[in-house]
Design an enzyme around this catalytic site. Structure first.
Site, PDB file in Angstrom:
ATOM      1  CB  SER A  33      -0.908   0.012   1.229  1.00  0.00           C
ATOM      2  OG  SER A  33      -1.498   1.290   1.350  1.00  0.00           O
ATOM      3  CG  HIS A  72      -3.957  -1.393  -1.538  1.00  0.00           C
ATOM      4  ND1 HIS A  72      -5.091  -2.146  -1.781  1.00  0.00           N
ATOM      5  CD2 HIS A  72      -4.285  -0.557  -0.526  1.00  0.00           C
ATOM      6  CE1 HIS A  72      -6.058  -1.784  -0.948  1.00  0.00           C
ATOM      7  NE2 HIS A  72      -5.594  -0.809  -0.176  1.00  0.00           N
ATOM      8  CG  ASP A 117      -5.117   2.692   0.975  1.00  0.00           C
ATOM      9  OD1 ASP A 117      -6.064   1.897   0.998  1.00  0.00           O
ATOM     10  OD2 ASP A 117      -3.937   2.372   1.249  1.00  0.00           O
ATOM     11  CG  MET A 133      -8.179   7.436   2.756  1.00  0.00           C
ATOM     12  SD  MET A 133      -7.108   7.529   4.189  1.00  0.00           S
ATOM     13  CE  MET A 133      -6.464   5.859   4.228  1.00  0.00           C
ATOM     14  CG  HIS A 141      -9.307   0.469  -0.206  1.00  0.00           C
ATOM     15  ND1 HIS A 141      -8.671   0.261   0.992  1.00  0.00           N
ATOM     16  CD2 HIS A 141     -10.631   0.530   0.096  1.00  0.00           C
ATOM     17  CE1 HIS A 141      -9.555   0.203   1.974  1.00  0.00           C
ATOM     18  NE2 HIS A 141     -10.755   0.379   1.463  1.00  0.00           N
ATOM     19  CG  MET A 196     -11.315   3.713   2.427  1.00  0.00           C
ATOM     20  SD  MET A 196      -9.717   3.708   3.254  1.00  0.00           S
ATOM     21  CE  MET A 196      -8.647   3.632   1.823  1.00  0.00           C
ATOM     22  CG  MET A 211     -11.600  -2.192   5.564  1.00  0.00           C
ATOM     23  SD  MET A 211     -10.087  -1.874   4.633  1.00  0.00           S
ATOM     24  CE  MET A 211      -9.022  -1.111   5.883  1.00  0.00           C
ATOM     25  CG  ASP A 231      -6.165  -2.534   3.337  1.00  0.00           C
ATOM     26  OD1 ASP A 231      -5.046  -2.309   3.808  1.00  0.00           O
ATOM     27  OD2 ASP A 231      -6.821  -1.703   2.663  1.00  0.00           O
TER      28      ASP A 231
HETATM   29  C1  DX5 Z   1      -6.214   1.890   5.691  1.00  0.00           C
HETATM   30  C2  DX5 Z   1      -5.804   1.523   4.279  1.00  0.00           C
HETATM   31  C3  DX5 Z   1      -4.694   0.577   4.189  1.00  0.00           C
HETATM   32  C4  DX5 Z   1      -3.396   1.046   4.802  1.00  0.00           C
HETATM   33  C5  DX5 Z   1      -2.760  -0.159   5.411  1.00  0.00           C
HETATM   34  O1  DX5 Z   1      -7.408   2.585   5.648  1.00  0.00           O
HETATM   35  O2  DX5 Z   1      -6.909   0.952   3.577  1.00  0.00           O
HETATM   36  O3  DX5 Z   1      -4.473   0.118   2.850  1.00  0.00           O
HETATM   37  O4  DX5 Z   1      -2.510   1.632   3.892  1.00  0.00           O
HETATM   38  O5  DX5 Z   1      -1.659   0.246   6.132  1.00  0.00           O
HETATM   39  P1  DX5 Z   1      -0.911  -0.716   7.127  1.00  0.00           P
HETATM   40  O6  DX5 Z   1      -0.471  -1.918   6.363  1.00  0.00           O
HETATM   41  O7  DX5 Z   1       0.205   0.127   7.639  1.00  0.00           O
HETATM   42  O8  DX5 Z   1      -1.898  -1.099   8.227  1.00  0.00           O
HETATM   43 ZN    ZN Z   2      -6.475   0.023   1.585  1.00  0.00          ZN
END
Ligand code: DX5
Ligand code: ZN
Length: 217
Positions: free
Chosen positions: A8, A33, A35, A37, A66, A68, A137, A175
């Site tokens: 990620s 990956h 993210d 947000m 991903h 969010m 998650m 994740d």
């Molecule tokens: C959290 C993200 C993850 C995050 C995971 O909301 O969806 O993808 O980057 O990070 P680690 O592996 O550090 O928990």
């Molecule tokens: Zn993620």
């Protein structure tokens, strides 16, 4: 059992994004990956289209995006154009989930559905025939570097049974809080794809960590 690894990028050094993506290119990582947000669905804002497009131009790995964000339907096509190979939406953000995943596939992407830690896997029973992956998650979404929620292990087994009994072609991705200790346990429980942010990027030898995460168990 063989499984995939998707580092990620959230935990990468954003001032040196090109070299971080090159490191992933040189590793045995399967996907990258990303993210997204929005500061509404989750209490944090990450990055948007310009960053995804820049990463697309540098990455030789498929982009596993991903979302969010609330109302993801507004942006499906833009994420496809920005380079997403896989597009995953949260169950908790979609009022017409079947329509959303059907549209993701129509646009030529693999469709994924994500569940927050509090959402039971049974919610996915009727959508499994229409999707390519489930992202469970294992922390509350919004931040990297959080601690894995142990109860998630039971959800993996339950979902694996639902998928296998239905004969569906759906991958299970996890994740949040994934490290070298819990990775083998998760794979044994039935996981197909491990996402790992801080475990990879906080290491002094991230290429080796990716290799170890990917070792068959
Ligand atoms: C959290 C993200 C993850 C995050 C995971 O909301 O969806 O993808 O980057 O990070 P680690 O592996 O550090 O928990
Ligand atoms: Zn993620």
């Amino acid at each position: 059992m063989s499984h995939l690894v998707a580092p990620s990028l959230l935990a990468a050094d954003f001032a040196n994004l090109a070299s971080e993506v090159e490191m992933i290119n040189d590793s045995v990582a399967d996907w990258l990956h990303l993210d997204i947000m929005d500061g509404v669905f989750v209490p944090n804002i990450s990055f948007g289209f310009p960053v995804v497009e820049a990463v697309r131009d540098l990455s030789v790995k498929p982009l596993d995006v991903h979302l969010m964000i609330v109302d993801p339907d507004r942006y499906l096509e833009r994420f496809r154009d920005a380079g997403a190979t896989n597009l995953t939406v949260h169950y908790e953000t979609c009022h017409n989930l079947h329509r959303t995943v059907t549209e993701i596939r129509r646009l030529g992407m693999k469709a994924g559905v994500t569940l927050n830690p509090h959402s039971p896997v049974m919610l996915l029973k009727d959508i499994l025939p229409y999707i390519d992956m489930v992202l469970l998650m294992t922390v509350n979404p919004g931040y990297g570097g959080q601690t894995f929620i142990p109860g998630s292990i039971n959800k993996i087994g339950e979902l694996r049974s639902m998928i296998d009994e239905g004969g569906y072609d759906v991958m299970i991705e996890v994740d949040g809080g994934i490290d070298l200790q819990n990775a083998p346990v998760l794979v044994h429980a039935g996981v197909d794809v491990l996402v790992a942010g801080s475990t990879v990027f906080s290491s002094s030898d991230p290429v080796e960590v990716i290799r170890r995460l990917r070792e068959p168990v």
